[in-house]
Enzyme design. Structure first.
Site, PDB file in Angstrom:
ATOM      1  N   CYS A   1       0.799  -1.224   0.000  1.00 10.10           N
ATOM      2  CA  CYS A   1       0.000   0.000   0.000  1.00 10.10           C
ATOM      3  C   CYS A   1       0.830   1.272   0.000  1.00 10.10           C
ATOM      4  CB  CYS A   1      -0.972  -0.013   1.179  1.00 10.10           C
ATOM      5  SG  CYS A   1      -2.211  -1.323   1.069  1.00 10.10           S
TER       6      CYS A   1
ATOM      7  N   ASN B   1     -10.815   0.135   1.736  1.00  8.82           N
ATOM      8  CA  ASN B   1      -9.347   0.170   1.655  1.00  8.82           C
ATOM      9  C   ASN B   1      -8.944   0.007   0.201  1.00  8.82           C
ATOM     10  OD1 ASN B   1      -6.599  -0.263   1.735  1.00  8.82           O
ATOM     11  ND2 ASN B   1      -6.684  -2.023   3.109  1.00  8.82           N
TER      12      ASN B   1
ATOM     13  N   HIS C   1      -3.116   6.691   4.823  1.00  9.81           N
ATOM     14  CA  HIS C   1      -3.658   5.433   4.322  1.00  9.81           C
ATOM     15  C   HIS C   1      -4.739   4.927   5.273  1.00  9.81           C
ATOM     16  CE1 HIS C   1      -4.085   1.684   2.316  1.00  9.81           C
ATOM     17  NE2 HIS C   1      -3.754   1.000   3.389  1.00  9.81           N
TER      18      HIS C   1
END
Length: 342
Positions: free
Chosen positions: A128, A300, A270
């Site tokens: 990520c 997400n 994030h």
């Protein structure tokens, strides 16, 4: 640990000059996702369990004919159009994503073929953190004179790693983090700027935690086993690692730059679930009005998270406004970047 203070005396300045993002059309509610899992598996899941546990109401899901490259190319076209550029104006194209179309060739080439560019093209991948790492890589290559203008793109399709038919409660728990996933694309243009730009980059990597979570198939360890194409992971363990390490990284950034929360127009973080984000705010003290909250409606979206958030606020930024990026990625790594709009 890596640190870069790009605002040092005499340094050239490189910044983000345009942003684009793309969300697939299909909206999948947590209630619908949970109902499908329960019906296919026979598990007695409590009503609205996914929604209550994650704070995620909906997420976007790529259509059958959409791929990681599709989402990236759509976002790239928007960013180029906003910059007043054509694909021919780009001489470096980085596809920076946890997702990809295939193991080989690099998905950057597929995006480039879609756009019609002739830029130097390659992939950057770090879970990520991929997109912010891609921005950092492009920034460094421009400073080194290896490129004039870069296009950094991501296309994330983690919804395809979700286990929709768990065999039992153990499998459901092991793949629970996957039920938070949504799909999205994002893109930024980087080039030299007269002022502002990327001022600071810092990273912290704790690779001893790499087995905590991931999609372990498709490589040389598990090349063809379907079981390893699903996301496996312990979300609580990942959160514990981030909590132990993350605050020290933010402390370093504050001490090195002299910037506090009030010096940032926005703090882009994030976002895995809403409780994770609330815990981040609790342990760091970041003011709620600085955050750009996307996870309830997008889920997400892996490395596209920061790009989608930036796209939502970019038009409202004025020259001199600063933005702090906080990336969290499996592996485990934390990346921060301070950017000032020129």
């Amino acid at each position: 640990m890596y640190r870069d203070q790009s605002s040092s005396a005499g340094a050239r300045r490189v910044g983000i000059t345009a942003v684009g993002s793309y969300l697939p059309e299909r909206v999948l509610a947590s209630e619908e996702l949970q109902r499908g899992v329960a019906e296919s598996s026979g598990l007695p899941l409590p009503p609205r369990m996914l929604e209550r546990a994650t704070g995620i109401l909906t997420r976007r899901v790529a259509a059958d004919g959409e791929y990681a490259s599709t989402l990236a190319a759509a976002a790239a076209r928007t960013a180029l159009d906003r910059a007043g550029l054509t694909p021919a104006d780009i001489d470096l194209l980085l596809f920076a994503s946890a997702s990809r179309d295939m193991v080989e060739p690099a998905t950057a080439h597929i995006v480039q073929a879609e756009l019609g560019s002739r830029a130097h093209a390659l992939d950057v991948t770090n879970a990520c953190n991929s997109f912010v790492n891609g921005i950092d890589t492009a920034h460094a290559m421009i400073l080194a004179g290896r490129a004039r203008r870069a296009l950094v793109v991501t296309g994330e399709t983690p919804s395809r790693a979700v286990r929709h038919r768990p065999a039992d409660l153990g499998q459901f728990r092991d793949g629970f983090a996957g039920y938070t996933f949504g799909d999205a694309g994002a893109a930024v243009v980087l080039e030299p700027v007269p002022a502002g730009g990327i001022l600071d980059v810092d990273t912290e990597t704790r690779s001893e935690h790499w087995p905590v979570g991931g999609i372990f198939g498709g490589g040389s360890r598990h090349p063809r086993e379907e079981e390893h194409t699903y996301f496996h992971g312990d979300g609580n363990e990942l959160r514990d690692v981030f909590e132990k390490v993350g605050t020290s990284v933010l402390d370093r950034v504050r001490h090195r730059t002299g910037l506090g929360w009030d010096d940032y127009r926005h703090v882009l973080v994030h976002q895995v679930t809403l409780p994770y984000l609330e815990r981040f705010r609790e342990i760091t003290g970041v003011p709620e009005d600085r955050l750009v909250v996307t996870v309830p409606e997008t889920g997400n979206i892996a490395s596209a998270t920061l790009g989608v958030q930036l796209d939502r606020v970019h038009d409202g930024l004025r020259p001199g406004d600063r933005v702090l990026f906080v990336g969290l990625g499996g592996g485990v790594s934390i990346t921060t970047m301070v950017w000032e709009k020129a």
